[in-house]
Design an enzyme around this catalytic site. Structure first.
Site, PDB file in Angstrom:
ATOM      1  N   CYS A 138       1.928   5.067  -0.592  1.00 41.93           N
ATOM      2  CA  CYS A 138       2.717   4.723   0.594  1.00 41.93           C
ATOM      3  C   CYS A 138       2.425   3.295   1.039  1.00 41.93           C
ATOM      4  CB  CYS A 138       2.417   5.712   1.716  1.00 41.93           C
ATOM      5  SG  CYS A 138       3.309   5.340   3.228  1.00 41.93           S
ATOM      6  N   CYS A 141       2.253   2.758   4.781  1.00 45.42           N
ATOM      7  CA  CYS A 141       1.019   3.230   5.433  1.00 45.42           C
ATOM      8  C   CYS A 141      -0.145   2.291   5.145  1.00 45.42           C
ATOM      9  CB  CYS A 141       0.621   4.614   4.913  1.00 45.42           C
ATOM     10  SG  CYS A 141       1.958   5.764   4.699  1.00 45.42           S
ATOM     11  N   ASP A 142      -0.244   1.799   3.909  1.00 42.65           N
ATOM     12  CA  ASP A 142      -1.481   1.129   3.481  1.00 42.65           C
ATOM     13  C   ASP A 142      -1.347  -0.348   3.139  1.00 42.65           C
ATOM     14  OD1 ASP A 142      -2.831   3.586   3.727  1.00 42.65           O
ATOM     15  OD2 ASP A 142      -2.067   4.218   1.782  1.00 42.65           O
TER      16      ASP A 142
END
Ligand code: NDP
Length: 321
Positions: A138, A141-142
């Site tokens: 992701c 997200c990261d």
């Protein structure tokens, strides 16, 4: 063994666009729906950035914000939204049993399955070893953790294209590994990738091993599947964006599914092979997989659940007379 048992008219499993739309329609039809959100309330769209193709948002919307809007609308009509995960089912009787978090049994007259799909992994040992320590599925997200660094992403679909351009805004350089000599992504998404100067595309290239010091990633060994030449890319982050697997494991043996695990529904319907059990969204759609199509099938599932219950009630009244 489960302890608690609760009966509901309409149980919705999953909280993506399909689940929330089913909830809005079911609540307005007075089915008093109970929804279990799953581990990621809001589903896959909570892990994306801009959504520009959902009608009604003329200037686009962030995925998490859109799912918050869905939730508020479902709640407004009285959906009972609960955090919990369906861990088992028993669809052998006329009343359907669903086990939540292994401890609670819900019996339901109708069940709407909207459990969506989950990101796929390549299956490399090093991918699991460094998962969460430089390896991610992701980018949204990261990606932040790799600001100013060099990273690689695998995949050539719309997700990979979207995530590569997202990463390119944060990172110094993005190596994009495409296993064939062409993209699967739509022309519009490809165009974005081609017009991003710090994305380097490696065609016919596959990841072989993620290299690191045991704690963090410091390289990626890749192979050209035509020339068989190897190369090591200096990267600190490795992103996988190669598609999804439908979340249907708990339905195996109960519901008909295709070879990839997508639930099968009757033509022009969300009805599964079990009466009163409906499937909506990505869990039964490997073709369109869009938020708007998922929402559409969520609406269908709720209408079909309502009609199924009305027909059942009618039969009971007629039999009593
Ligand atoms: P897709 O299935 O469309 O694409 C998966 C990609 O990963 C393909 O290019 C595939 O390669 C590649 N791949 C699969 N396995 C491997 C492997 N083992 N090694 C290397 N590469 C691999 O999945 P997406 O998640 O990209 O998209 C799913 C759906 O969601 C699509 O319908 C898409 O259009 C939609 N979507 C729309 C967006 C938008 O409109 N904003 C954003 C994101 C997704 P190959 O091509 O060789 O098979």
């Amino acid at each position: 063994m489960t302890e608690e048992i609760e009966h509901v008219k309409c149980l919705i499993i999953g909280s993506g666009p399909a689940g929330y739309t089913a909830a809005i329609y079911a609540a307005r039809a007075d089915l008093k729906p109970v929804m279990y959100t799953g581990i990621v309330p809001g589903g896959q769209l909570t892990q994306t950035t801009d959504v520009e193709n959902f009608p009604g948002y003329p200037t686009g919307v962030m995925g998490p914000e859109m799912m918050e809007d869905f939730r508020k609308q479902a709640e407004r009509f009285g959906t009972d939204i609960r955090f919990g995960y369906a861990t088992g089912v028993d669809f052998s009787g006329p009343v359907h049993k669903v086990i939540i978090d292994e401890v609670k049994t819900i019996t339901a007259d109708t069940v709407i399955i909207a459990t969506g799909a989950t990101a796929k992994w390549l299956g490399l040992d090093s991918e699991q070893k460094y998962n969460g320590f430089g390896v991610s599925a992701c980018a949204v997200c990261d990606g932040f953790f790799f600001k100013g660094q060099d990273v690689a992403i695998v995949g050539a679909g719309d997700t990979a294209a979207e995530e590569a351009t997202y990463l390119a805004k944060l990172c110094n350089k993005v190596h994009m590994l495409v296993r064939r000599e062409e993209f699967r992504a739509s022309k519009a998404m490809q165009h974005r990738v081609f017009n991003t100067p710090n994305i380097e595309i490696h065609y016919n290239t596959e990841a072989e091993e993620i290299l690191g010091d045991g704690k963090t990633v410091n390289g990626l060994r890749v192979v050209n599947n035509q020339t068989k030449e190897h190369q090591v890319l200096d990267i600190t982050g490795f992103f996988v964006a190669i598609g999804h697997k439908p979340n249907t494991d708990i339905f195996k043996g109960w519901l008909d599914m295709d070879a990839s695990g997508y639930l099968l529904t009757k033509a022009d319907s969300t009805q599964t092979n079990v009466e009163g059990v409906f499937a909506a969204g990505d869990v039964q759609d490997h073709i369109y997989r869009q938020a708007v199509t998922a929402a559409g099938s969520g609406c269908m599932a709720a209408l079909e659940a309502e009609r199924y219950l009305a027909a059942k009630e009618h039969t009971v009244i007629e039999t009593a007379n």
